[in-house]
Design a protein around this motif. Structure first.
Motif, PDB file in Angstrom:
ATOM      1  N   LEU A   1      -6.524   1.865  -5.438  1.00 14.06           N
ATOM      2  CA  LEU A   1      -5.478   1.274  -4.847  1.00 14.06           C
ATOM      3  C   LEU A   1      -5.930   0.581  -3.381  1.00 14.06           C
ATOM      4  N   ILE A   2      -6.784   1.082  -2.777  1.00 16.74           N
ATOM      5  CA  ILE A   2      -7.221   0.685  -1.551  1.00 16.74           C
ATOM      6  C   ILE A   2      -8.115  -1.008  -1.842  1.00 16.74           C
ATOM      7  N   LEU A   3      -8.881  -0.843  -2.956  1.00 18.20           N
ATOM      8  CA  LEU A   3      -9.693  -2.240  -3.374  1.00 18.20           C
ATOM      9  C   LEU A   3      -8.631  -3.240  -3.850  1.00 18.20           C
ATOM     10  N   PHE A   4      -7.453  -2.662  -4.570  1.00 15.45           N
ATOM     11  CA  PHE A   4      -6.530  -3.537  -4.968  1.00 15.45           C
ATOM     12  C   PHE A   4      -6.009  -4.388  -3.599  1.00 15.45           C
TER      13      PHE A   4
ATOM     14  N   LEU B   1       0.651  -1.126  -0.012  1.00 16.15           N
ATOM     15  CA  LEU B   1      -0.120  -0.135  -0.184  1.00 16.15           C
ATOM     16  C   LEU B   1       0.746   1.330   0.056  1.00 16.15           C
ATOM     17  N   VAL B   2       1.966   1.185   0.834  1.00 21.90           N
ATOM     18  CA  VAL B   2       2.613   2.321   1.039  1.00 21.90           C
ATOM     19  C   VAL B   2       3.586   2.567  -0.400  1.00 21.90           C
ATOM     20  N   VAL B   3       3.833   1.636  -1.054  1.00 19.43           N
ATOM     21  CA  VAL B   3       4.808   1.708  -2.122  1.00 19.43           C
ATOM     22  C   VAL B   3       3.961   2.187  -3.354  1.00 19.43           C
ATOM     23  N   LEU B   4       2.792   1.670  -3.628  1.00 19.47           N
ATOM     24  CA  LEU B   4       1.701   2.111  -4.586  1.00 19.47           C
ATOM     25  C   LEU B   4       1.414   3.460  -4.408  1.00 19.47           C
ATOM     26  N   PHE B   5       0.971   3.708  -3.202  1.00 17.06           N
ATOM     27  CA  PHE B   5       0.436   4.824  -2.999  1.00 17.06           C
ATOM     28  C   PHE B   5       1.313   6.134  -3.214  1.00 17.06           C
ATOM     29  N   SER B   6       2.604   6.039  -2.825  1.00 21.28           N
ATOM     30  CA  SER B   6       3.763   7.061  -2.901  1.00 21.28           C
ATOM     31  C   SER B   6       3.955   7.207  -4.471  1.00 21.28           C
ATOM     32  N   GLN B   7       3.988   5.863  -5.215  1.00 24.04           N
ATOM     33  CA  GLN B   7       4.597   5.998  -6.559  1.00 24.04           C
ATOM     34  C   GLN B   7       3.463   6.425  -7.488  1.00 24.04           C
ATOM     35  N   ILE B   8       2.167   5.981  -7.223  1.00 20.92           N
ATOM     36  CA  ILE B   8       1.284   6.105  -8.283  1.00 20.92           C
ATOM     37  C   ILE B   8       0.132   7.254  -8.041  1.00 20.92           C
ATOM     38  N   VAL B   9      -0.169   7.370  -6.582  1.00 20.10           N
ATOM     39  CA  VAL B   9      -0.982   8.449  -6.254  1.00 20.10           C
ATOM     40  C   VAL B   9      -0.350   9.843  -5.948  1.00 20.10           C
TER      41      VAL B   9
END
Lengths: 172, 114
Positions: free
Chosen positions: B14-17, A100-108
């Motif tokens: 992202l949360i759903l994934f 979650l942390v990695v995807l949030f920081s990189q994508i969102v």
């Protein structure tokens, strides 16, 4: 905005319900709710045809297959599976928390920085035309520019149908 | 602010994934694991559609502009087709395994072990 927040909260709650429910039927019902809420979000994005497809394909076809399979396998209370061990659960929390942390920081993250207000590529103002989700626009693009992909998808579905019949009907 | 920014849709996807990924890791019922995979596919679809709405980039110089807005929707249509085929095959395999093994715990399945 408020509508989107409400829909997002309901959708996330339904998604958590899928993995929190003990009974597979309850998981399936939570997943149906999640798919329907996502269809409403698609409608709010002006994507009419895909919202209808979401309702028809996911909640109609795929969830019907799931429920059919659950009923045929007869997963009633005596066969309820035991919970995973605490070690596995903590490992899951650790791995997915880091994901979650990695995807949030990189994508969102890149979309959260302030941008000039007239920048249409900044993810604040939609630059798509209003009718880009109608059946006319989607069909026009699908059968002109993406027609080979369409044919390959139809071939894949045909192979899938034949293959599932072969797998399900095998004897011995 | 009345319009939802792209970051809102991306955060929801992202949360759903991630919830789907948690389910794939911790659940032991293969049917529920399939449901979590569908959840992850839907999160990807939502990200595709949000980008299609808010961040359209041209396909190629010779492609008409009316098609360049369709990238995300076409991807989602093909994902739906693949998901339908995948569910049909996967549930057929689960039924076949259940018929021969009479058990469905995914952690106990070692059929492929040599």
């Amino acid at each position: 905005m408020i509508l989107f927040i409400v829909l997002a909260v309901v959708s996330i709650a339904a998604a958590v319900g899928v993995i929190a429910a003990q009974n597979p039927i309850r998981s399936a019902m939570a997943l149906v709710l999640n798919f329907l809420v996502l269809a409403v979000i698609y409608f709010s994005l002006n994507l009419h045809l895909l919202g209808i497809s979401q309702v028809l394909i996911y909640t109609g076809l795929i969830m019907m297959l799931f429920l059919f399979c659950i009923l045929l396998l007869n997963l009633s209370a005596p066969q309820m599976l035991t919970e995973p061990s605490y070690l596995k659960r903590w490992a899951a929390v650790l791995v997915t928390g880091s994901l979650l942390v990695v995807l949030f920081s990189q994508i969102v993250g890149p979309w959260l920085v302030p941008v000039p207000p007239n920048n249409t590529f900044a993810g604040v103002i939609s630059n798509a035309p209003d009718d880009f989700g109608t059946a006319k626009a989607v069909g026009n693009a699908l059968f002109n520019h993406w027609v080979y992909g369409f044919e390959i998808a139809s071939l894949l579905l045909l192979v899938g149908i034949v293959g599932s019949i072969l797998v399900a009907k095998r004897r011995g | 602010m009345t319009e939802v920014p792209l970051a809102g849709y991306l955060t929801l996807a992202l949360i759903l994934f991630v919830v789907g990924a948690v389910g794939v890791v911790i659940k032991r019922n293969p049917i529920v694991i399939f449901m979590c995979i569908e959840l992850m596919l839907n999160a990807a679809n939502l990200a595709f559609l949000a980008f299609a709405k808010y961040h359209t980039t041209p396909l190629a110089p010779d492609v008409p502009a009316s098609y360049t807005f369709m990238n995300g929707q076409m991807a989602v249509i093909f994902v739906m087709a693949v998901a339908a085929a995948e569910v049909a095959i996967g549930l057929g395999i689960i039924m076949a395994i259940f018929r021969t093994r009479e058990e469905i715990d995914i952690d106990e399945m070692n059929l492929m072990k040599g």
